[in-house]
Write a protein that holds these residues in place. Structure first.
Motif, mmCIF file in Angstrom:
data_model
loop_
_atom_site.group_PDB
_atom_site.id
_atom_site.type_symbol
_atom_site.label_atom_id
_atom_site.label_comp_id
_atom_site.label_asym_id
_atom_site.label_seq_id
_atom_site.Cartn_x
_atom_site.Cartn_y
_atom_site.Cartn_z
ATOM 1 N N PRO A 1 -2.352 11.970 44.465
ATOM 2 C CA PRO A 1 -1.214 11.267 43.299
ATOM 3 C C PRO A 1 -0.157 12.430 43.065
ATOM 4 C CG PRO A 1 -2.645 11.373 41.925
ATOM 5 C CD PRO A 1 -3.569 11.676 43.250
ATOM 6 N N ARG A 2 1.070 12.132 43.471
ATOM 7 C CA ARG A 2 2.219 13.821 43.113
ATOM 8 C C ARG A 2 2.374 14.441 42.019
ATOM 9 N NH1 ARG A 2 6.276 10.580 46.862
ATOM 10 N NH2 ARG A 2 5.351 8.587 45.043
ATOM 11 N N PHE A 3 2.080 13.086 41.040
ATOM 12 C CA PHE A 3 2.480 13.341 39.326
ATOM 13 C C PHE A 3 2.010 14.974 39.640
ATOM 14 C CE2 PHE A 3 0.960 9.239 39.284
ATOM 15 C CZ PHE A 3 1.557 8.568 39.201
ATOM 16 N N THR A 4 3.734 15.774 38.827
ATOM 17 C CA THR A 4 3.501 17.309 37.810
ATOM 18 C C THR A 4 2.082 17.634 37.170
ATOM 19 O OG1 THR A 4 4.432 16.699 36.746
ATOM 20 C CG2 THR A 4 5.084 17.550 38.569
ATOM 21 N N SER A 5 1.389 16.013 36.029
ATOM 22 C CA SER A 5 -0.425 17.200 35.840
ATOM 23 C C SER A 5 -0.978 16.916 37.048
ATOM 24 C CB SER A 5 0.007 15.399 34.843
ATOM 25 O OG SER A 5 0.278 14.487 34.875
ATOM 26 N N CYS A 6 -1.178 16.357 37.716
ATOM 27 C CA CYS A 6 -2.414 16.066 38.829
ATOM 28 C C CYS A 6 -1.859 17.722 39.680
ATOM 29 C CB CYS A 6 -2.396 14.984 39.823
ATOM 30 S SG CYS A 6 -2.503 13.553 38.756
ATOM 31 N N ASN B 1 4.397 23.833 34.970
ATOM 32 C CA ASN B 1 5.154 23.129 35.835
ATOM 33 C C ASN B 1 4.951 21.552 35.719
ATOM 34 O OD1 ASN B 1 5.702 25.328 37.133
ATOM 35 N ND2 ASN B 1 3.927 25.153 38.497
ATOM 36 N N VAL B 2 4.428 22.129 35.189
ATOM 37 C CA VAL B 2 3.742 20.086 34.133
ATOM 38 C C VAL B 2 5.401 19.534 33.649
ATOM 39 C CG1 VAL B 2 3.216 17.969 32.509
ATOM 40 C CG2 VAL B 2 1.397 19.850 33.866
ATOM 41 N N GLU C 1 7.244 15.148 32.658
ATOM 42 C CA GLU C 1 7.161 13.937 32.185
ATOM 43 C C GLU C 1 8.460 13.568 33.096
ATOM 44 O OE1 GLU C 1 9.289 16.504 28.724
ATOM 45 O OE2 GLU C 1 7.655 16.710 30.261
ATOM 46 N N ARG C 2 9.339 13.456 32.982
ATOM 47 C CA ARG C 2 10.445 12.904 33.646
ATOM 48 C C ARG C 2 10.485 12.762 35.308
ATOM 49 N NH1 ARG C 2 14.801 12.073 30.583
ATOM 50 N NH2 ARG C 2 14.783 12.771 28.001
ATOM 51 N N ARG C 3 9.547 14.233 36.402
ATOM 52 C CA ARG C 3 9.754 14.057 37.317
ATOM 53 C C ARG C 3 7.931 12.834 37.382
ATOM 54 N NH1 ARG C 3 8.039 18.622 41.281
ATOM 55 N NH2 ARG C 3 7.709 17.502 43.225
ATOM 56 N N ASP C 4 7.158 13.195 36.519
ATOM 57 C CA ASP C 4 5.968 11.986 37.023
ATOM 58 C C ASP C 4 6.573 10.493 36.296
ATOM 59 O OD1 ASP C 4 4.808 14.540 36.754
ATOM 60 O OD2 ASP C 4 3.370 13.698 35.132
ATOM 61 N N SER C 5 7.453 10.304 35.578
ATOM 62 C CA SER C 5 8.173 9.113 35.565
ATOM 63 C C SER C 5 9.109 8.834 36.548
ATOM 64 C CB SER C 5 8.732 9.195 34.019
ATOM 65 O OG SER C 5 7.922 9.354 32.820
ATOM 66 N N SER C 6 9.687 9.806 37.345
ATOM 67 C CA SER C 6 10.756 9.051 38.445
ATOM 68 C C SER C 6 10.106 8.761 39.484
ATOM 69 C CB SER C 6 11.227 10.622 38.117
ATOM 70 O OG SER C 6 11.119 11.930 38.796
ATOM 71 N N ILE C 7 8.373 9.997 39.672
ATOM 72 C CA ILE C 7 7.927 9.208 40.567
ATOM 73 C C ILE C 7 6.684 7.787 40.874
ATOM 74 C CG2 ILE C 7 5.197 10.208 41.649
ATOM 75 C CD1 ILE C 7 6.531 12.940 41.241
ATOM 76 N N VAL C 8 6.237 7.463 39.177
ATOM 77 C CA VAL C 8 6.105 6.407 38.899
ATOM 78 C C VAL C 8 7.065 5.111 39.431
ATOM 79 C CG1 VAL C 8 5.024 4.275 37.191
ATOM 80 C CG2 VAL C 8 4.178 7.108 37.251
ATOM 81 N N VAL C 9 8.360 5.755 39.257
ATOM 82 C CA VAL C 9 9.160 4.608 38.861
ATOM 83 C C VAL C 9 9.973 4.566 40.359
ATOM 84 C CG1 VAL C 9 11.903 4.250 38.693
ATOM 85 C CG2 VAL C 9 10.985 4.699 37.567
#
Length: 601
Positions: free
Chosen positions: A68-73, A261-262, A264-272
């Protein structure tokens, strides 16, 4: 004098015992500290090993493309990398402690033991030599004392005989000669004792003023060097830790940076972006009028919906109704229970019914028989799912675009490899042509031809996928007839079970099967009149179909039709168009939605 010698004699022996105990305690303390360092570095090694095992346990085991490309991961994986570097620094600490502290201490301990042994042996030798001198001096003293007593006895005997008038001259002479002899021996013993005493005094002065102080000084220097060495190893022990602190600080700063670097908005955009389908929201529900086919009596005062001429439904109404039943992801939301079919007319007003009533009743009975018979196959059709098509048209538009772009990139990479291989083979062929002794140029021609053939295939695949991608990006309707294989029955599709003329079944003998030919004499009573079969559901064409075989029906992509007979297991479904034309289409080419209650056309 004897007591004084004895006191001087026992004094260094006591000091040697004390120094022996002290130096042995110093070496034992040094080895104890070395053991402490060894256990400390073992703790560091175990800690580093456990950290690396922990990092390996939680590190991703998939390829980077599948991650996954999520910033949290990504931040978590960065923390794992920093922790792995931190474990490496703990290993550096353990290695440096083992080399600079523990190893050095053990080598120095062996040197101290050898040096201590040497100094103590020299002290014991000096002590033994002094004791030997003292024994020689003591023996000469005792001899001198004994000879003096014997001389005194001889003198008393001589004087007694010399004064005795009764003693003979020979006895006097004998006593006199004995006196001279004892006196001479006493003088010799005296001289020997004096020499031994002088020698002992000299050796004793040398022992206590030169030899023993030097030995004690050597032991003192050794003990001081041991103390200095301990201080140096203490400092080295701390320096090893201090040396890695900057790198450990960078690791901790990297962890803090990863935490910052976490996003949350970028993670949401990746999910979208990952799950964006590109479908338009469904439209409003149309009003479904089930009373169109009810014939009103003249005495009925209710206002009914105007009935269209003939038995064909209103195209506009039917198209809107069927089109709005195509739901996102192929699922239909739960609707309120359908209006039950109208009761059969009673005999009291049978004269007002249409003369086609018996045929309609027969059609209704036949429809019920078909629905009961087709309940089990309908579940089989639901399990079948969407086909895995080459052009990925079963996916939502946005997901299809991404998959096609990835496929095009992979094909371009493969094409570049083939081109590089072709260029290399051509260069090798030119070298062989210029230098025939190196090889036969003709031997490379089959490989070159194969490479060129592969390049053409890849270019064809790239062009085909680019065409599909252009359709998705441009919103153009896809012409499936151009992409699908030939409709010839004997032609094998590249994907086997997805042949346009064959059904999507596990039995290969049923692939490319011709549509079932209807028996012209089946249900003659039912088709004597023009009453069409009732619809048991509706469907939407996923692909275009040319319907070249007898009994098949031509359909276009996205066309909505009625289902009048379900798939009986042969891969074909009987449908009716809005215009009333009926025929068979491949089940895998349409998306079917069945109705709980049969609705007339």
């Amino acid at each position: 004098m004897s007591l004084c010698f004895l006191s001087l004699h026992f004094l260094p022996q006591d000091q040697f015992e004390n120094l022996d105990k002290h130096t042995q305690w110093g070496i034992d303390f040094l080895e104890r500290y070395a053991k402490f360092v060894k256990e400390r570095l073992e703790i560091e090694q175990t800690y580093a090993k456990q950290l690396r095992s922990l990092v390996k346990k939680y590190c991703p085991k998939r390829s980077k493309d599948d991650e996954p490309r999520f910033t949290s991961c990504l931040s978590f994986y960065s923390i794992l990398n920093e922790l792995n570097d931190y474990a490496g620094q703990r290993e550096v600490v353990a290695e440096e402690m083992g080399h600079r502290v523990y190893g050095e201490l053990m080598r120095y301990s062996q040197d101290l033991k050898a040096e201590r042994k040497h100094h103590l042996q020299e002290g014991r030798k000096a002590q033994q030599y002094l004791e030997q001198c003292w024994k020689q001096m003591d023996n000469s003293k005792k001899k001198f004392e004994r000879e003096c007593r014997e001389a005194e006895k001889s003198q008393i005997m001589f004087e007694r005989l010399d004064n005795d008038i009764n003693a003979t001259k020979s006895e006097v002479e004998k006593a006199k000669s004995q006196l001279y002899l004892r006196t001479h021996m006493a003088d010799e013993s005296k001289n020997e004792y004096a020499a031994q005493l002088q020698n002992f005094n000299a050796e004793q002065w040398k022992h206590f003023n030169a030899a023993i102080p030097q030995i004690f000084k050597n032991l003192q220097d050794m003990d001081e060097r041991r103390t200095v060495k301990l201080g140096e190893t203490y400092r080295s022990f701390a320096e090893v830790e201090r040396k890695v602190i900057p790198i450990i600080s960078k690791c901790l700063e990297g962890m803090v940076t990863a935490a910052k670097n976490v996003d949350e908005r970028r993670d949401s955009s990746i999910v979208v972006e990952s799950f964006k389908s590109g479908f338009e929201p469904p439209g409003d529900f149309p009003f479904e009028d089930f009373s169109q086919n009810i014939q009103r009596t003249g005495s009925d005062g209710t206002i009914g919906t105007p009935k269209n001429d003939g038995s064909k439904p209103d195209p506009k109404h039917t198209i809107g109704k069927a089109k709005n039943k195509l739901w996102l992801f192929g699922k239909k939301p739960k609707l309120p229970p359908s209006i039950p079919p109208p009761p059969l007319p009673s005999f009291s007003h049978a004269h007002f019914q249409s003369p086609k009533f018996p045929n309609e009743r027969i059609a209704q009975c036949l429809n019920e028989m078909r629905m009961v018979k087709s309940k089990i196959p309908s579940f089989r059709g639901l399990k079948r799912g969407a086909p895995n098509l080459e052009d990925l048209s079963h996916l939502p538009p946005e997901q299809r675009r991404k998959k096609l772009q990835q496929r095009i990139d992979e094909l371009n990479r493969e094409l570049q490899k083939e081109m590089d291989q072709r260029d290399a083979l051509n260069k090798m062929k030119d070298v062989y042509e210029k230098n025939p002794q190196m090889g036969d140029p003709g031997s490379l021609q089959p490989k070159i031809s194969e490479t060129i053939c592969n390049m053409e295939k890849l270019r064809s695949e790239i062009h085909k996928n680019e065409t599909w991608l252009a359709e998705v990006e441009g919103g153009k309707p896809s012409s499936r007839s151009e992409r699908q294989p030939s409709t010839d029955v004997n032609h094998h599709a590249p994907h086997g079970r997805e042949s346009p003329e064959g059904s999507y079944t596990d039995d290969h003998s049923q692939e490319h099967r011709s549509p079932p030919q209807p028996d012209p004499h089946e249900f003659d009573d039912e088709f004597d009149d023009d009453d069409p079969l009732p619809a048991v559901g509706h469907c939407k064409a996923l692909y275009s179909f040319d319907g070249s075989n007898e009994g098949t029906l031509v359909m276009k992509e996205d066309e909505v039709m009625y289902v009048i007979e379900e798939d009986k297991g042969d891969g074909w479904t009987r449908v009716r168009k809005q215009s009333g034309e009926e025929g068979y289409v491949p089940t895998s080419y349409v998306e079917i939605t069945m109705e709980k209650h049969s609705k007339g056309s």
